[in-house]
Design a protein around this motif. Structure first.
Motif, PDB file in Angstrom:
ATOM      1  N   HIS A  51      54.834  42.062  28.753  1.00 18.42           N
ATOM      2  CA  HIS A  51      54.323  43.403  29.015  1.00 18.42           C
ATOM      3  C   HIS A  51      53.883  43.496  30.467  1.00 18.42           C
ATOM      4  N   ALA A  52      53.735  44.711  30.938  1.00 21.36           N
ATOM      5  CA  ALA A  52      53.310  44.916  32.324  1.00 21.36           C
ATOM      6  C   ALA A  52      51.940  44.316  32.585  1.00 21.36           C
ATOM      7  N   ARG A  53      51.096  44.296  31.549  1.00 23.75           N
ATOM      8  CA  ARG A  53      49.734  43.786  31.727  1.00 23.75           C
ATOM      9  C   ARG A  53      49.614  42.284  31.468  1.00 23.75           C
ATOM     10  N   GLY A  54      50.703  41.641  31.122  1.00 23.25           N
ATOM     11  CA  GLY A  54      50.632  40.208  30.907  1.00 23.25           C
ATOM     12  C   GLY A  54      51.537  39.758  29.777  1.00 23.25           C
ATOM     13  N   LEU A  55      51.313  38.572  29.294  1.00 24.01           N
ATOM     14  CA  LEU A  55      52.133  37.966  28.254  1.00 24.01           C
ATOM     15  C   LEU A  55      51.338  37.827  26.960  1.00 24.01           C
ATOM     16  N   ILE A  56      51.970  38.135  25.845  1.00 26.72           N
ATOM     17  CA  ILE A  56      51.359  37.996  24.523  1.00 26.72           C
ATOM     18  C   ILE A  56      52.236  37.063  23.701  1.00 26.72           C
ATOM     19  N   LEU A  57      51.634  36.116  23.048  1.00 29.83           N
ATOM     20  CA  LEU A  57      52.391  35.149  22.257  1.00 29.83           C
ATOM     21  C   LEU A  57      53.077  35.812  21.068  1.00 29.83           C
ATOM     22  N   THR A  58      54.311  35.412  20.816  1.00 27.66           N
ATOM     23  CA  THR A  58      54.981  35.798  19.580  1.00 27.66           C
ATOM     24  C   THR A  58      54.442  34.940  18.446  1.00 27.66           C
ATOM     25  N   GLU A  59      54.887  35.218  17.240  1.00 35.20           N
ATOM     26  CA  GLU A  59      54.452  34.401  16.106  1.00 35.20           C
ATOM     27  C   GLU A  59      54.859  32.941  16.320  1.00 35.20           C
ATOM     28  N   GLN A  60      56.072  32.738  16.843  1.00 37.40           N
ATOM     29  CA  GLN A  60      56.537  31.381  17.104  1.00 37.40           C
ATOM     30  C   GLN A  60      55.718  30.749  18.236  1.00 37.40           C
ATOM     31  N   GLY A  61      55.372  31.574  19.219  1.00 38.76           N
ATOM     32  CA  GLY A  61      54.537  31.081  20.311  1.00 38.76           C
ATOM     33  C   GLY A  61      53.167  30.656  19.844  1.00 38.76           C
ATOM     34  N   GLU A  62      52.584  31.411  18.898  1.00 39.31           N
ATOM     35  CA  GLU A  62      51.270  31.053  18.347  1.00 39.31           C
ATOM     36  C   GLU A  62      51.325  29.686  17.669  1.00 39.31           C
ATOM     37  N   LEU A  63      52.407  29.434  16.916  1.00 37.93           N
ATOM     38  CA  LEU A  63      52.551  28.142  16.244  1.00 37.93           C
ATOM     39  C   LEU A  63      52.604  27.001  17.255  1.00 37.93           C
ATOM     40  N   LEU A  64      53.360  27.199  18.324  1.00 37.57           N
ATOM     41  CA  LEU A  64      53.474  26.155  19.340  1.00 37.57           C
ATOM     42  C   LEU A  64      52.157  25.980  20.097  1.00 37.57           C
ATOM     43  N   PHE A  65      51.459  27.087  20.357  1.00 39.27           N
ATOM     44  CA  PHE A  65      50.184  27.018  21.082  1.00 39.27           C
ATOM     45  C   PHE A  65      49.137  26.264  20.269  1.00 39.27           C
ATOM     46  N   ASP A  66      49.123  26.465  18.954  1.00 39.93           N
ATOM     47  CA  ASP A  66      48.196  25.705  18.101  1.00 39.93           C
ATOM     48  C   ASP A  66      48.454  24.204  18.237  1.00 39.93           C
ATOM     49  N   ALA A  67      49.734  23.847  18.292  1.00 42.58           N
ATOM     50  CA  ALA A  67      50.094  22.422  18.399  1.00 42.58           C
ATOM     51  C   ALA A  67      49.708  21.865  19.764  1.00 42.58           C
ATOM     52  N   THR A  68      50.009  22.605  20.841  1.00 44.83           N
ATOM     53  CA  THR A  68      49.693  22.090  22.183  1.00 44.83           C
ATOM     54  C   THR A  68      48.185  22.051  22.415  1.00 44.83           C
ATOM     55  N   ARG A  69      47.447  22.980  21.803  1.00 47.63           N
ATOM     56  CA  ARG A  69      45.989  22.980  21.952  1.00 47.63           C
ATOM     57  C   ARG A  69      45.399  21.703  21.352  1.00 47.63           C
ATOM     58  N   SER A  70      45.882  21.307  20.182  1.00 46.29           N
ATOM     59  CA  SER A  70      45.415  20.061  19.570  1.00 46.29           C
ATOM     60  C   SER A  70      45.808  18.857  20.417  1.00 46.29           C
ATOM     61  N   MET A  71      47.015  18.894  20.968  1.00 45.91           N
ATOM     62  CA  MET A  71      47.479  17.783  21.803  1.00 45.91           C
ATOM     63  C   MET A  71      46.623  17.656  23.055  1.00 45.91           C
TER      64      MET A  71
END
Length: 302
Positions: A51-71
């Motif tokens: 989006h013009a105001r920035g990036l928003i995670l997709t559902e798949q992105g949320e799943l990956l972000f949960d994993a990288t946050r734990s890592m």
């Protein structure tokens, strides 16, 4: 999967912007963008809505972000433990406890800890929610009940009770209740029974409410209850540990109190040899000993 791409993805997801992530990583926006596109191509999915105001995670992105946050949490913890020397205590320690205990008892004592260990960084997480220590949402927890999570080292620190307190000014103006029935002539300040709190406090408030209390002020934490009490607004239900630091408040109806509430300190088994955890644990235990002595002296002067 390429960890470098995952590291860059995590920074972008955390910042919500390619530009801001690039500043954190010391990379150009175009370099960050290339890595994100390559990761999306590798996974054959879109990880962000753009989006013009920035990036928003997709559902798949949320799943990956949960994993990288734990890592990232585990890597940070491992890095900090590796850096612990035999003589020094430094680095970040995430401590979670309740809003009341953290703001009214623990935080005022932390200057002593920093005097001992000036390179220690405490991240104090005040939350009634029980954080997951094995998943490293925090390193150390101080809770008002024994933790039930597995693989934790636990130590009982002390016991507390909820009691009734008021300011001398309030009691001079409205009188001191002599029996529970007299609460019908006073304003009660307490946590709302729907708020997250220890069961003992909730049960005491429920009992008090049966005595036709004239007026109430409910707050969702004990810090707010205390501020209302010292502002001469009424009689408050507060944990007894406040007395040491607020000796001017007066205990009301001394025969009225909650059942005993245990206070536990806990941390993951994997942090058994952490010098930061040991320093914090020993500090809290020493402060508890001093706290008990002070309370005994205060009781003896009553």
């Amino acid at each position: 999967m390429d960890w470098d791409k995952l590291r860059i993805f995590h920074a972008v997801a955390d910042a919500g912007s390619l530009t801001h992530a690039g500043e954190v990583l010391h990379l150009s926006q175009s370099a960050v963008s290339r890595q994100i596109r390559a990761l999306e191509e590798h996974l054959d999915t879109n990880l962000f809505h753009r989006h013009a105001r920035g990036l928003i995670l997709t559902e798949q992105g949320e799943l990956l972000f949960d994993a990288t946050r734990s890592m990232v949490k585990r890597i940070d913890a491992a890095t900090a433990r590796i850096r612990d020397s035999e003589e020094e205590v430094f680095g970040e320690l995430r401590v979670t406890t309740t809003f009341g205990f953290g703001s009214l008892w623990l935080a005022p004592r932390l200057p002593k800890l920093y005097e001992q260990f000036p390179e220690l960084n405490i991240d104090l997480l005040l939350d009634e929610r029980v954080l997951d220590l094995p998943m490293r949402e925090a390193d150390v927890a101080i809770r008002m009940k024994e933790p039930s999570q597995a693989d934790l080292i636990r130590k009982r620190l002390m016991s507390i009770r909820m009691r009734l307190y008021a300011s001398p000014e309030y009691l001079d103006a409205f009188g001191t209740p002599e029996k529970l029935e007299d609460m019908s002539q006073h304003r009660l300040i307490c946590q709302n029974t729907r708020s997250a709190q220890v069961a003992a406090g909730m049960m005491l408030v429920q009992e008090l409410m049966t005595h036709n209390v004239r007026s109430t002020l409910t707050v969702n934490n004990y810090f707010g209850v205390l501020q209302a009490v010292v502002s001469n607004l009424g009689i408050g239900v507060l944990p007894d540990y406040i007395i040491e630091d607020f000796p001017h408040v007066v205990r009301v109806l001394p025969e009225v109190e909650s059942i005993e509430v245990p206070v536990f300190l806990a941390y993951p088994e994997e942090l058994r040899h952490s010098k930061r955890v040991a320093a914090f644990r020993d500090f809290v235990q020493n402060e508890i000993i001093a706290h008990r002595r002070t309370l005994k002296a205060l009781v003896g002067t009553e």
